[in-house]
Every structure is written in C-alpha cells, then in structure tokens.
Write an enzyme that holds these catalytic residues in place. Structure first.
Site, PDB file in Angstrom:
ATOM      1  CB  SER A  15      -8.069   3.808   2.869  1.00 48.28           C
ATOM      2  OG  SER A  15      -7.214   3.203   3.822  1.00 48.28           O
ATOM      3  CE  LYS A  44      -3.923   2.037   2.530  1.00 47.48           C
ATOM      4  NZ  LYS A  44      -4.818   1.897   3.701  1.00 47.48           N
ATOM      5  CB  SER A  57      -8.378   0.894   5.724  1.00 47.89           C
ATOM      6  OG  SER A  57      -9.041   2.120   5.880  1.00 47.89           O
TER       7      SER A  57
END
EC number: 6.3.5.7
Length: 488
Positions: free
Chosen positions: A152, A77, A176
């Site tokens: 997210s 990420k 997330s």
C-alpha cells in the site's frame, strides 16, 4: 538545480560546508516533486509552507556536523500522523483530518532536524497492493506509468524511485513496503515488529503493522532506520531490544554466512523469469562466500488465508473509531444517530475497506470465531515455528519479494483474490514479526525485480550486511527510470 542524485552523506557534506543551505535543498526537493508529480502522482499533500519554515529554522541555528540527517527532506506515508499537515490515510473518511500530534517516528525525525516535505499516496487505510484504492488518485510506477507502483506504500516508493525525494517512510502490514520497493527498484525494509513505534500510525492490523524506511541504497535505508527506531512508552508493543547502529555491519564480507532458500518461494505461482533472477542472485551470494541451501517452510502456503482472516478481523475492530462523530467525514444526509453511523461509514469508506471490515466482522462473529479467527491464529503459530526451525541453522532466508513484476493499472483491482495473492511471499514475514528487506535484483522486460532477505527477530544488522554485499557487486541500484533525470 536538483540534488536527487546525491547520497545522504554527500548532501550532509554540502550542508556542513555551507555550499547549500537547508532552505535551498528543500526548495530543490520541492521542485523535483512538482516537476514529476503529474507523471507519477506520489503525493497527496506537499507541505511546502511547513517544510520551508522548518528549513529556515534549521539554517538559523546552523547545520549540526555530527547529525547526518540535519536539514534532509523526508516524505511520509499518509497514514503516519503529522502535526500541522493533513493525514488522510488516502480515505474520504479522513479527507480533512489534521492531527494535533506527531507519530513517534515523525517526532524522531524532527528531533534529528529532518524536514517533512509531504505526505505520500497509498491504498486507503493501507488496504491494497497497488495504491489504486486511494480516494484521491492512482499512483503510477516510476519505470512504466501504465503499471501499478505496488502497495500500500506506493507513493513512498515512487517518490524515491522517481527522484522526487531521497528518503521516505512507509508502513508494512503484509508487504506494503517490500512489494512497492520491488516494483520500483528501491530498498525497502520492514523492521522486526516493535522496532519502530506504532504510536501515531493509523491502525490497520495491530499485530502486523510496522513503519519502515525507503531509500535508493542499503546504507541510506539503514541510516534512516537509525533515526526512526526507538523504544516508546506510548506503544505497548514497542520492543525492548535496541540496536545502537544499523549500519555497523555494512561493508563486512559475508564469507561463511548460511542462507536458506525455501523451495516454496520458487514454486507454484512464481513467474519463471522471477525464479531465474533469484537463482542468478543465489550465484552472486555464493561467489561472495555465502552458503545457500534449499529448505522448506511447509506452512507458508497458508499465509495468505491466515493473513486475510487476522488482518481483516483486526481492521474491523480498529476502524470502528471512524464514525463521523469526533473527526473526519460525516454524511450530511443523516437524520438520527443510527444514520450518522451507517451513512458516514457507507459513504466514507471505499469498497476494499468495506470488504475487509465485513470479512473481519464475519470472522469474529459468534459461531464462526473458532472456525476462522482462532484457527488462523493456530496456523500462524505453525508458520512462526517453521521460521524458528530454519533460523536454528541459518543466518538469513532468501527469495523473491513478489511472484511477478508490476502488473498493469486497472487489471487486478476488480479481482480481490488475485490482488491478495500478490503478497504471497511477503505476508509470512509479518505473521512471524520478522524483519525483511527488498533490494533491487534485476529486470524482466524492463520492469524491476526485488530480492527479499529475511532474518530472525532483531537481525536487521545482518540483513543490511548481506544486502549491502550484494549491492556492492551489482549495479541494479544504480539504474534509474527515465523520470529520475527529469524527463516524463
């Protein structure tokens, strides 16, 4: 040739037998990424040159037969620092930021000879639940490209679900990892707070953030957690408790295990079809020998309100460091120091980030601190106590990961409150610092449903045990979106 259908253990056997090399596996993974990227948009940066250089070095010294992850590609990420690879947090503010150090989780992966293949798309500074607040692109759901992937960590979830890469890292502040895992039918774990070092993670909510793994199966998820979990003197919140092997209970039966089903997790705001799917899962656990009983978590209904006060307050403090002075974006129309600060932050941050900074600044301001931030902290304690009471009598808590299946692109991004409520079921876990996993549990109208299992602190082994037992008697994890096979 694609190897995306092979498990990590199968890939390891091929590498050890020299049927493929780390370079060949990396090249195949890069091709899997490129051939699917236009359809799903999982990545901000594909680090082809760095990855091939790492692979060549691993081939030169040889695959370590005792190291399961040797030569295995990993997507990361884009709020997790990677030396030599851009780390943008999906923000204009950091569009050109290249860290001079690796996050501890990344350093741990490198120490096991894993290959960082690229950086995945996300909501800007991890603020969002749909990956639509990214400065760069909107990621699309692997199962239906008209739907959101969740957020997210949307890019990390779709990268695994679409067959671009087998393993990825995300971060979870209020759901997330688990929400996008549910929306894309993969396994996503939010570890106990402090299990994985936050050093090198671009901070959002420091008392809530935790890095965790995505994988297609429970065992592979646990195998990746084995790599990234470590104590760390560079992280003051690093937990002292260490587990030797998170896969140790996988394969054991769950006869006699006591599982709690909170009535609040199947109440107001939960789609009836999601509820039906969860109740069907309950029958599976009972058939496996577990006892499932209804309980109450009475203060969980306050979780969203508490979270958005605490997380936004912490974010307003953490994001003060982005001012255009040391690194990242700087407004070119500023004529003095004040204008550098104001113009850079106004132009560099997106709307959702600015909204949360303002909310957090308000909550911490004189005259409002006691009414909002202090009160939120007190209610957070009540939420923690609710969990403690349940775990005094039960091994795990079971419920849906999300109140709905994936929603349409551009449907909630202009309705912040509706977007915030999508994290209704995941937020309490972060507030309490507990471990939680989302596993594939079925489909509603062709869209995946995730089942969430929550444990007391440091109970990841038990969570994996129960999750693997469920996985073994269902085939949801074996079902793949069309794009996995290479079709768009």
């Amino acid at each position: 040739m694609s190897f995306n259908h092979k498990t990590i253990e199968e890939l390891h056997d091929l590498l050890v037998a020299k049927e493929i090399s780390a370079t060949e596996l990396t090249q195949a993974t890069l091709e899997d990424i490129k051939s699917r990227e236009e359809a799903v948009g999982s990545f901000i940066t594909v680090s082809e040159e760095v990855a091939l250089k790492q692979a060549a070095a691993i081939d030169a010294k040889g695959i370590d037969a005792d190291n399961l992850m040797s030569g295995i590609p990993l997507a990361v990420k884009d709020n997790i620092s990677t030396k030599e690879i851009l780390t943008t947090a999906a923000s204009k503010m950091l569009y050109n930021y290249e860290p001079i150090f690796n996050a501890t989780s990344v350093a741990n992966a490198y120490a096991k000879d894993m290959i960082v293949i690229g950086k995945t798309n996300m909501d800007e500074f991890a603020m969002g639940g749909s990956t639509e607040t990214s400065y760069f692109k909107k990621t699309k759901n692997a199962w239906d490209h008209t739907k959101v992937p969740g957020g997210s960590s949307g890019g990390s979830a779709t990268a695994v679900a679409s067959g671009q890469v087998r393993l990825s890292l995300g971060s979870d502040t209020g759901g997330s990892i688990r929400q996008p895992a549910a929306f894309n039918s993969v396994v996503g774990l939010k570890p106990t707070y402090g299990t994985v070092s936050r050093y090198g993670l671009i901070a959002f909510g420091s008392s809530l953030d935790q890095i965790g793994p995505f994988a297609p199966t429970v065992k592979e998820n646990a195998q990746l957690l084995n790599v990234i979990a470590s104590s760390d003197v560079k992280d003051a919140t690093s937990a002292p408790v260490r587990i030797a092997d998170y896969t140790s209970k996988i394969g054991r039966d769950i006869k006699g295990m006591k599982i709690a089903l909170p009535k609040e997790y199947l109440g107001e705001g939960i789609d009836p079809e999601i509820k039906e799917t969860v109740l069907a899962s309950v029958k599976q656990f009972e058939a496996l020998g577990a006892t499932v009983e209804e309980v109450s978590l009475p203060h969980s209904k306050y979780g969203v309100a508490v979270y958005y006060i605490i997380a936004s307050s912490e974010a307003s403090s953490n994001l003060q460091r982005f001012d255009g002075i040391r690194y990242g974006f700087r407004a070119d129309d500023a004529k003095n120091l004040d204008e550098i600060y104001v113009n850079t932050r106004s132009q560099g941050f997106g709307d959702e980030v600015k909204r949360r900074i303002m909310l957090g600044t308000f909550s911490l301001s004189s005259g409002y601190y006691d009414a909002y931030f202090k009160k939120a902290g007190q209610v957070r304690t009540l939420i923690i106590q609710d969990f403690d009471k349940v775990f005094a009598d039960y091994d795990l808590i079971l419920g849906p990961t999300t109140p709905t299946v994936a929603f349409g692109l551009d449907t909630l991004n202009h309705d912040p409150v509706a977007m915030y409520l999508a994290d209704l079921l995941t937020i309490p876990v972060n507030l309490a610092g507990l471990p939680g996993i989302s596993i594939p549990a079925g489909f509603v109208d062709g869209l995946p449903v995730g089942l969430q299992l929550i444990g007391p602190k440091y109970a990841e082994e038990t969570i994996y045990q129960a999750a693997a037992a469920f996985e073994a008697v269902t085939d949801y994890h074996k079902q793949q979106p069309i794009i996995f096979g290479g079709d768009k």
